[in-house]
Design a protein around this motif. Structure first.
Motif, PDB file in Angstrom:
ATOM      1  N   ILE A 195       7.735   9.805   5.894  1.00  0.00           N
ATOM      2  CA  ILE A 195       8.232   9.509   4.616  1.00  0.00           C
ATOM      3  C   ILE A 195       9.168  10.555   4.323  1.00  0.00           C
ATOM      4  O   ILE A 195      10.407  10.053   3.955  1.00  0.00           O
ATOM      5  CB  ILE A 195       7.002   9.797   3.559  1.00  0.00           C
ATOM      6  CG1 ILE A 195       6.146   8.457   3.464  1.00  0.00           C
ATOM      7  CG2 ILE A 195       7.544   9.554   2.230  1.00  0.00           C
ATOM      8  CD1 ILE A 195       4.921   8.854   2.936  1.00  0.00           C
ATOM      9  N   LYS A 208      13.400   9.354   3.770  1.00  0.00           N
ATOM     10  CA  LYS A 208      14.018   9.798   2.534  1.00  0.00           C
ATOM     11  C   LYS A 208      15.403  10.608   2.850  1.00  0.00           C
ATOM     12  O   LYS A 208      16.521  10.175   2.481  1.00  0.00           O
ATOM     13  CB  LYS A 208      13.176  10.760   1.514  1.00  0.00           C
ATOM     14  CG  LYS A 208      12.149   9.960   0.872  1.00  0.00           C
ATOM     15  CD  LYS A 208      11.294  10.809   0.081  1.00  0.00           C
ATOM     16  CE  LYS A 208      10.158  10.103  -0.657  1.00  0.00           C
ATOM     17  NZ  LYS A 208       9.407  11.051  -1.561  1.00  0.00           N
ATOM     18  N   HIS A 223       6.148   4.266  -1.754  1.00  0.00           N
ATOM     19  CA  HIS A 223       7.220   4.196  -1.054  1.00  0.00           C
ATOM     20  C   HIS A 223       7.664   2.832  -0.388  1.00  0.00           C
ATOM     21  O   HIS A 223       8.739   2.566  -0.025  1.00  0.00           O
ATOM     22  CB  HIS A 223       7.040   5.069   0.369  1.00  0.00           C
ATOM     23  CG  HIS A 223       6.371   6.680  -0.041  1.00  0.00           C
ATOM     24  ND1 HIS A 223       7.134   7.628  -0.666  1.00  0.00           N
ATOM     25  CD2 HIS A 223       5.352   7.036  -0.044  1.00  0.00           C
ATOM     26  CE1 HIS A 223       6.792   8.460  -0.900  1.00  0.00           C
ATOM     27  NE2 HIS A 223       5.417   8.573  -0.481  1.00  0.00           N
ATOM     28  N   THR A 237      11.631   3.331   0.344  1.00  0.00           N
ATOM     29  CA  THR A 237      11.715   4.205   1.018  1.00  0.00           C
ATOM     30  C   THR A 237      11.607   3.719   2.646  1.00  0.00           C
ATOM     31  O   THR A 237      12.420   4.069   3.458  1.00  0.00           O
ATOM     32  CB  THR A 237      10.791   5.274   1.212  1.00  0.00           C
ATOM     33  OG1 THR A 237      11.090   6.071  -0.265  1.00  0.00           O
ATOM     34  CG2 THR A 237      10.931   6.496   2.093  1.00  0.00           C
TER      35      THR A 237
END
Length: 466
Positions: A99, A103, A134, A139
């Motif tokens: 994650i 990003k 997310h 994301t």
């Protein structure tokens, strides 16, 4: 120098990989099966070819149907960064890394990330929850692969934000095409070797693969690699060789998954439908796959009451006897009592009249509780003070051991919940009951009567849950 060694190692790994891995399709044109979702002009195919995966997706299907392969094809096609996680091997720490990297990638390079999670149903609720924000904020685009029903095994919030595509097992023609391609492919398959796959052997491999591409290719690889060349330098894959290579059909049967419930459903519906042959087939599948025989017997006991009832009262007796006999004998010989009960119930006359209970229950729910008529109340305690039980006529004192007195509350008189069928023993019950009901209507002055309406299967299921 390190890069050269790494490249050489990767090259060797590709060459030494199992046949199923080597033959994994790299493009949609090589992909076999699943025409209903990736055929020409289909939505998912258009999205992949245009590199515009419109939303997160969940690929759901049995093993060997091409879920991971389809994800890798997307990886080859897309300009987005493609990241892979295994729900079996990777947990929250690795997910947090992915994650964070996604990003940063989006912020610094405006590059999107596609995250493929294999066996996504293996993650618990907390792990699946960690994906949600997310997926929502973009994301990454999620591709989840699962062999289990996502509507049960994946949290609802994640399913609602994804498009579910159900993959089916390959048909025999598609499995045959896979085998032929592997035999003819010089680069990745056995195209450079002289192999004669006999027609009978090919047919056996295709049938035994049960729609699993990996299973078919693994069996072919075992057959080729374990068979010596003949005098002419040809590897002869005969039926005997094929049978040794895939000795036993792998039955898809997860006791907590769809296959379990689908097979049990097929078994019960076959018995209910009076097809003993189909019932024996599904029974064999359950026992073969390791189902608990007590579970099967319990279902037969339920069916004896629900679907046979008074059409043949011996149905419940036989099912109960089978349950007791199995406890004494156990497996493997205990299967005979289960088979006997299955055959008896499948060939017995059928009646679902016991479902009349749910009609009475619904009336009770709709109208609330109604007081018991005074003459039916217990007179042992309050006969003197409250006259409970006064006026009750003892049926055994009357001719035919019957008296046409009131038993339902007055507001329900003339309402009939039980409608006996005309099957088997229950036809005799129907004749007796009609005479009794007619006498009761005459004695009590009941002019109008009605049968409570039938309830839908869904309504009865909901009432059972209560």
């Amino acid at each position: 120098m390190t890069d050269l060694f790494d490249h050489k190692m990767q090259e060797n790994l590709r060459k030494e990989a199992p046949l199923a891995a080597r033959m994994r399709p790299r493009t949609l044109d090589e992909y076999i099966g699943q025409e209903h979702i990736v055929g020409e002009g289909k939505l998912l195919r258009r999205a992949i070819e245009a590199d515009r995966l419109f939303a997160s997706i969940i690929l759901w299907g049995p093993p060997g149907t091409g879920k991971t392969t389809l994800a890798q094809i997307i990886a080859n096609q897309t300009e987005s960064h493609f990241e892979t996680l295994s729900a079996v091997l990777d947990g929250k720490p690795r997910l947090r890394e992915v994650i964070h990297e996604a990003k940063e990638r989006r912020k610094l390079y405006q590059k999107k990330t596609i995250l493929f999670v294999d066996e996504v149903h293996r993650w618990n609720k907390a792990q699946q929850d960690a994906l949600l924000p997310h997926v929502e904020n973009g994301t990454f685009t999620l591709i989840g692969a699962t062999t289990e029903n996502p509507f049960f095994e994946i949290i609802g919030a994640l399913v609602s934000r994804s498009r579910v595509f159900q993959l089916r097992g390959l048909n025999q023609k598609e499995c045959g095409t896979l085998l032929d391609r592997a035999l003819g492919d010089v680069e990745r398959g056995y195209g450079s070797r002289r192999i004669n796959l006999h027609d009978t052997a090919r047919k056996h491999l295709v049938e035994m693969a049960t729609g699993d591409a990996r299973n078919a290719l693994n069996a072919l690889e075992l057959a080729v690699e374990s068979t010596n060349k003949d005098a002419d330098g040809i590897i002869q894959i005969t039926l005997d060789v094929a049978q040794e290579s895939i000795q036993r059909r792998a039955v898809l049967y997860d006791k907590d998954g769809d296959s379990h419930y689908d097979t049990v459903s097929a078994f019960i519906k076959s018995v209910r439908g009076s097809d003993p042959d189909a019932a024996l087939y599904w029974l064999a599948k359950m026992v073969y796959a390791g189902e608990d025989p007590r579970f099967i017997v319990r279902r037969l006991l339920i069916l004896a009451g629900e679907d046979i009832g008074l059409a043949d009262p011996m149905g419940l007796v036989v099912a109960n006897a089978a349950a007791q006999a199995f406890e004494f004998v156990g497996m493997p010989e205990g299967i005979y009592s289960i088979v006997e009960a299955t055959l008896y119930l499948a060939t017995a006359p059928k009646s679902n009249s016991a479902g009349a209970y749910f009609k009475a229950l619904k009336r009770l729910e709709d109208q609330g509780q109604i007081s018991v008529p005074n003459h039916l109340k217990d007179g042992n305690r309050d006969a003197d003070a409250l006259k409970h039980g006064e006026g009750y006529v003892y049926p055994h004192s009357e001719d035919g051991h019957f008296t046409p007195q009131q038993y339902l509350p007055k507001r329900l008189l003339g309402t009939y919940f039980y409608a006996p069928s005309s099957e088997g023993y229950e036809a005799e019950v129907a004749a007796r009951l009609e005479a009794w009901r007619a006498a009761q209507r005459k004695a009590l002055g009941i002019e109008d009567f009605e049968f409570a309406p039938e309830l839908s299967e869904e309504k009865i299921k909901n009432m059972k849950r209560k």
